[in-house]
Design an enzyme around this catalytic site. Sequence first.
Site, mmCIF file in Angstrom:
data_model
loop_
_atom_site.group_PDB
_atom_site.id
_atom_site.type_symbol
_atom_site.label_atom_id
_atom_site.label_comp_id
_atom_site.label_asym_id
_atom_site.label_seq_id
_atom_site.Cartn_x
_atom_site.Cartn_y
_atom_site.Cartn_z
ATOM 1 N N GLY A 22 0.827 -1.205 0.000
ATOM 2 C CA GLY A 22 0.000 0.000 0.000
ATOM 3 C C GLY A 22 0.860 1.254 0.000
ATOM 4 C CG ASN B 196 -5.058 3.703 9.627
ATOM 5 O OD1 ASN B 196 -5.225 4.765 9.023
ATOM 6 N ND2 ASN B 196 -4.100 3.543 10.523
ATOM 7 C CD GLN C 298 -7.414 -0.465 7.234
ATOM 8 O OE1 GLN C 298 -8.264 -1.357 7.309
ATOM 9 N NE2 GLN C 298 -6.191 -0.640 7.690
ATOM 10 C CB SER D 92 -2.181 -2.906 1.193
ATOM 11 O OG SER D 92 -1.265 -3.818 1.748
ATOM 12 C CB THR E 299 11.028 -10.087 -12.138
ATOM 13 O OG1 THR E 299 12.032 -9.850 -13.122
ATOM 14 C CG2 THR E 299 10.358 -11.429 -12.409
ATOM 15 C CB CYS F 4 2.344 3.901 13.489
ATOM 16 S SG CYS F 4 1.506 2.965 12.222
HETATM 17 C C1 LIG Z 1 -1.819 -0.523 6.156
HETATM 18 C C2 LIG Z 1 -2.143 0.765 5.505
HETATM 19 C C3 LIG Z 1 -1.271 1.338 4.563
HETATM 20 C C4 LIG Z 1 0.066 0.729 4.206
HETATM 21 O O1 LIG Z 1 -0.048 -0.477 3.526
HETATM 22 P P1 LIG Z 1 1.250 -1.439 3.469
HETATM 23 O O2 LIG Z 1 0.870 -2.497 2.495
HETATM 24 O O3 LIG Z 1 1.448 -1.966 4.832
HETATM 25 O O4 LIG Z 1 2.379 -0.605 2.997
HETATM 26 C C5 LIG Z 1 -1.633 2.529 3.978
HETATM 27 N N1 LIG Z 1 -2.782 3.135 4.298
HETATM 28 C C6 LIG Z 1 -3.655 2.619 5.178
HETATM 29 C C7 LIG Z 1 -4.921 3.338 5.467
HETATM 30 C C8 LIG Z 1 -3.354 1.430 5.826
HETATM 31 O O5 LIG Z 1 -4.202 0.932 6.726
#
Ligand SMILES: *Cc1c(COP(=O)(O)O)cnc(C)c1O
Length: 394
Positions: free
Chosen positions: A71, A150, A178, A198, A236, A324
């Site tokens: 993501g 999130n 999300q 993601s 790749t 985080c």
């Molecule tokens: C988890 C998340 C991301 C990051 O995704 P990753 O695949 O872990 O880099 C970005 N934005 C939101 C809202 C998320 O919950």
Amino acid sequence: MKPIYLDNNATTQVAPEVLDEMLPYFSTYYGNPSSMYTFGGNVAKKIKEARARMAELLGAQPEEIVFTACGTESDSTAIWAALRSNPSKRHVITSKVEHPAVKNLAEYLGRNGYRVTFVPVDKQGRLDTDYLYAQLNDDTAIVSLMWANNETGVIFPVEEIAAQVHKQGALFHTDAVQAVGKIPINLADNAIDMLALSGHKLHAPKGVGALYIRKGTKFAPFLLGGHQEHGRRGGTENVAGIVGLGKAAELAGARIEEENTRVRALRDRLENALLAKIPNALVNGDREHRLPNTTSIAFEFVEGESILLLMDEHNICASSGSACTSGSLEPSHVLRAMDVPFTAAHGSIRFSLSTYTTDAQIDLVIEKLPPIIDRLRKMSPFWAEKAATVCQVG
Ligand SMILES: *Cc1c(COP(=O)(O)O)cnc(C)c1O
């Protein structure tokens, strides 16, 4: 012992159907999809199928999907592409409650020659759209807003906003990491230019993501290299990951109804029971415009980290203020932007459910959590002070 996993906004279990479909691409079918021979071509066909499945979930065209590694990469690619392909424009708009994937890039841009506007939210976590519209101008290259938060699950009206942003000639990107699989999305019907998602938030594995780029949108790749992904992302392909993401997209489409009925009902039952059983507990964020799987509850006058530790004794997994910022005593930037009082932000816990959450698991949390909060409050100086004030007033 299997965990009671209520942290699905942090990451999700890989669906067994997803794993089954991936495994042969680690063993039998190891060909490079760019090769000329059939052994590689068959792998390319499977990637094509995954792209079609992803497009179907989003109401997009397969050519509009670019596979990435996560993501974060999708978010970064979208924002940099908008800036690189419109170099005369130096203004970026985002919100105060974005995931670090957007927030940290926006802050970096602000320190490096761009003007960045961080749109505020109200106490319910709702975006101040009037403020946003007043900031839009000819210099605005891109507006980047998350579809769903999130931490709180609060949903922003991104489709409506995208239409307004387009009228001003700026690009609109949404971090939908999300939202995808939890609420219906149909990109054919709106003005969103780019959308990030993601795999690991959607029952596919970690290490794969996707970026939707609307046909006709000016684009500049983030990774320059081979001709993979039609030259939009060199490197790749992560074949097994892409195959898994395709299967996860298909499953998500089939399960979206369940997400909005059974999962939503489980979340509501958990939330209502905890609010009824535990005094001084409040929901963070707009309960109406919210993801069906998420609840963020503030248990006033206790430490979120302590709640997590005691829940861990029962193998219950959830998050405090923000995954985080765990380990630091700063409440999350999302709760701060919502003006959640310090005493509530500190005791905030996010529960995020999934299709794998059961009734029995929710029953267990409803049974175990109230005594945990009670025990912690008895040890809390804040709570003692509050009780004393109440006694004086009463
Ligand atoms: C988890 C998340 C991301 C990051 O995704 P990753 O695949 O872990 O880099 C970005 N934005 C939101 C809202 C998320 O919950």
